[in-house]
Design a protein around this motif. Structure first.
Motif, mmCIF file in Angstrom:
data_model
loop_
_atom_site.group_PDB
_atom_site.id
_atom_site.type_symbol
_atom_site.label_atom_id
_atom_site.label_comp_id
_atom_site.label_asym_id
_atom_site.label_seq_id
_atom_site.Cartn_x
_atom_site.Cartn_y
_atom_site.Cartn_z
ATOM 1 N N ASP A 26 0.830 -1.204 0.000
ATOM 2 C CA ASP A 26 0.000 0.000 0.000
ATOM 3 C C ASP A 26 0.866 1.257 0.000
ATOM 4 O OD1 ASP A 26 -2.779 1.160 0.319
ATOM 5 O OD2 ASP A 26 -1.802 2.033 2.077
ATOM 6 N N ARG A 29 2.426 1.732 -3.535
ATOM 7 C CA ARG A 29 1.426 2.097 -4.544
ATOM 8 C C ARG A 29 0.972 3.551 -4.431
ATOM 9 N NH1 ARG A 29 -2.548 -3.247 -4.854
ATOM 10 N NH2 ARG A 29 -1.200 -4.465 -6.246
ATOM 11 N N HIS A 30 1.153 4.160 -3.255
ATOM 12 C CA HIS A 30 0.715 5.541 -3.070
ATOM 13 C C HIS A 30 1.848 6.555 -3.267
ATOM 14 C CE1 HIS A 30 -2.867 3.659 -1.311
ATOM 15 N NE2 HIS A 30 -3.463 4.813 -1.518
ATOM 16 N N THR A 31 3.026 6.084 -3.642
ATOM 17 C CA THR A 31 4.114 7.021 -3.906
ATOM 18 C C THR A 31 3.927 7.655 -5.281
ATOM 19 O OG1 THR A 31 5.496 5.285 -4.882
ATOM 20 C CG2 THR A 31 5.743 5.690 -2.518
ATOM 21 N N PRO A 32 4.352 8.899 -5.469
ATOM 22 C CA PRO A 32 4.244 9.547 -6.788
ATOM 23 C C PRO A 32 5.004 8.792 -7.871
ATOM 24 C CG PRO A 32 4.737 11.166 -5.079
ATOM 25 C CD PRO A 32 4.891 9.817 -4.455
ATOM 26 N N TRP A 34 5.478 5.546 -8.155
ATOM 27 C CA TRP A 34 4.757 4.351 -8.599
ATOM 28 C C TRP A 34 3.555 4.717 -9.459
ATOM 29 C CZ3 TRP A 34 5.621 -0.463 -9.335
ATOM 30 C CH2 TRP A 34 4.568 -1.349 -9.515
ATOM 31 N N GLN A 35 2.948 5.852 -9.211
ATOM 32 C CA GLN A 35 1.772 6.256 -9.959
ATOM 33 C C GLN A 35 2.115 6.771 -11.356
ATOM 34 O OE1 GLN A 35 -0.606 8.899 -7.561
ATOM 35 N NE2 GLN A 35 -0.606 7.519 -5.811
ATOM 36 N N SER A 36 3.389 6.992 -11.623
ATOM 37 C CA SER A 36 3.818 7.381 -12.963
ATOM 38 C C SER A 36 3.752 6.186 -13.903
ATOM 39 C CB SER A 36 5.257 7.919 -12.908
ATOM 40 O OG SER A 36 5.771 8.128 -14.202
ATOM 41 N N ASP A 37 3.448 6.431 -15.183
ATOM 42 C CA ASP A 37 3.378 5.329 -16.156
ATOM 43 C C ASP A 37 4.731 4.642 -16.319
ATOM 44 O OD1 ASP A 37 0.730 5.727 -16.590
ATOM 45 O OD2 ASP A 37 0.949 6.754 -18.516
ATOM 46 N N CYS A 39 8.078 3.516 -14.641
ATOM 47 C CA CYS A 39 8.495 3.243 -13.269
ATOM 48 C C CYS A 39 9.611 2.201 -13.255
ATOM 49 C CB CYS A 39 7.295 2.745 -12.462
ATOM 50 S SG CYS A 39 7.635 2.530 -10.718
ATOM 51 N N LYS A 63 1.085 -3.338 -12.103
ATOM 52 C CA LYS A 63 1.306 -2.124 -12.889
ATOM 53 C C LYS A 63 0.978 -2.376 -14.356
ATOM 54 C CE LYS A 63 3.038 2.100 -13.099
ATOM 55 N NZ LYS A 63 2.510 3.228 -12.302
ATOM 56 N N ASN A 66 -2.684 -2.396 -14.897
ATOM 57 C CA ASN A 66 -3.214 -1.031 -14.890
ATOM 58 C C ASN A 66 -2.933 -0.310 -16.206
ATOM 59 O OD1 ASN A 66 -4.173 -1.318 -12.290
ATOM 60 N ND2 ASN A 66 -2.357 -0.410 -11.331
#
Length: 284
Positions: A26, A29-32, A34-37, A39, A63, A66
């Motif tokens: 968790d 997954r909430h780091t900036p 990881w949220q980048s396409d 990674c 990932k 997603n």
């Protein structure tokens, strides 16, 4: 303590943190990053904590899902990452040593790089050849199959330094459809025009077919000729001649200008089904 590099940002986790896998997942997954396409996940993992390798693979797999990677690409990644890390753990380190794992995801591909611990050099070409020879001598052997499986599943596989190997799986997978099971065998390329494994997969697909019958390869779905290696065209022509069968390449009529490399290689190039049938009938 385990350290994971996430897009060059170092994340350190204590023994207590690792025990709560869900909290760890968790957090990542909430780091900036990881949220980048695009990674990158990197870590050094020893035998005592090899479950961290599974965690990294699971994160990267999520990932890819997603990013809407097709199921066969995700499956190819899963198999590739598992086989390479397992091989490194079993043959490339001892209890107190760590292997290096790097996973890179993007909208177009996923890359897996695994390096043995220091002192365990790795020669990809030699290992693949040894595996081929071993399986030819003993087809029932379970040893050596992992690397051969990776070589087939991945779109590219190459040496990474003195101790590692890198595999890449592309989102655009090479896909064929067989249109006719009789003579001639007809294969239609559905996708994978820009996949670097296209030439290799065409040869692997058509070699057994040319041993039994004439073959038509339909590439007309594309507006221009795909980037099929010149050496591959020579190989296909030689395969057809050695088996006494003909090979016809069907291209979109708009690809006439770019058809010359195929013609120069000795292949028969046509632009519609009538031409293809006549070419097989006449043996031209």
């Amino acid at each position: 303590m385990v350290e994971i590099l996430l897009n060059a940002a170092k994340l350190a986790f204590s023994e207590d943190a690792r025990k709560s896998v869900s909290a760890l997942v968790d957090f990542i997954r909430h780091t900036p990053q990881w949220q980048s396409d695009i990674c990158e996940l990197e870590a050094k993992v020893d035998l005592a904590h090899r479950e961290v390798a599974v965690l990294l693979q699971s994160l990267a797999e999520a990932k890819l899902q997603n990013l809407n990677f097709p199921p066969d690409a995700v499956a190819a990644f899963r198999l590739t990452a598992h086989e390479l890390t397992t091989n490194a753990f079993e043959n490339g380190c001892e209890n107190e040593q760590a292997i290096s794992i790097a996973l890179s995801t993007s909208p177009g591909f996923v890359a897996v790089r695994v390096e043995n611990a220091r002192g365990y050099d790795f020669d990809l070409t030699r290992q693949l050849e040894q595996s081929r020879v071993s399986l030819m001598q003993n087809p029932r052997s379970t040893r050596g199959r992992g690397l051969m499986t990776v070589a087939e599943a991945a779109d590219t596989l190459e040496q990474a330094g003195d101790r590692g190997v890198k595999a890449v799986i592309y989102r655009e997978r090479v896909q064929f459809e067989r249109l006719n099971a009789q003579n001639p065998a007809i294969f239609k390329l559905l996708d994978g025009m820009y996949n670097p494994s296209l030439s290799r997969r065409i040869v692997a697909l058509l070699e057994p077919a040319l041993a039994k019958s004439d073959v038509i390869l339909d590439l007309s779905i594309f507006p221009s000729s795909p980037s099929v290696a010149y050496t591959m065209t020579l190989q296909l022509d030689e395969l057809a001649r050695s088996h006494g069968h003909r090979f016809v390449l069907l291209l979109n009529s708009g690809a006439a200008i770019t058809a010359s490399p195929f013609a120069l290689a000795g292949l028969t190039v046509v632009h519609d089904w009538l031409e293809a049938a006549e070419a097989l009938k006449s043996g031209s």
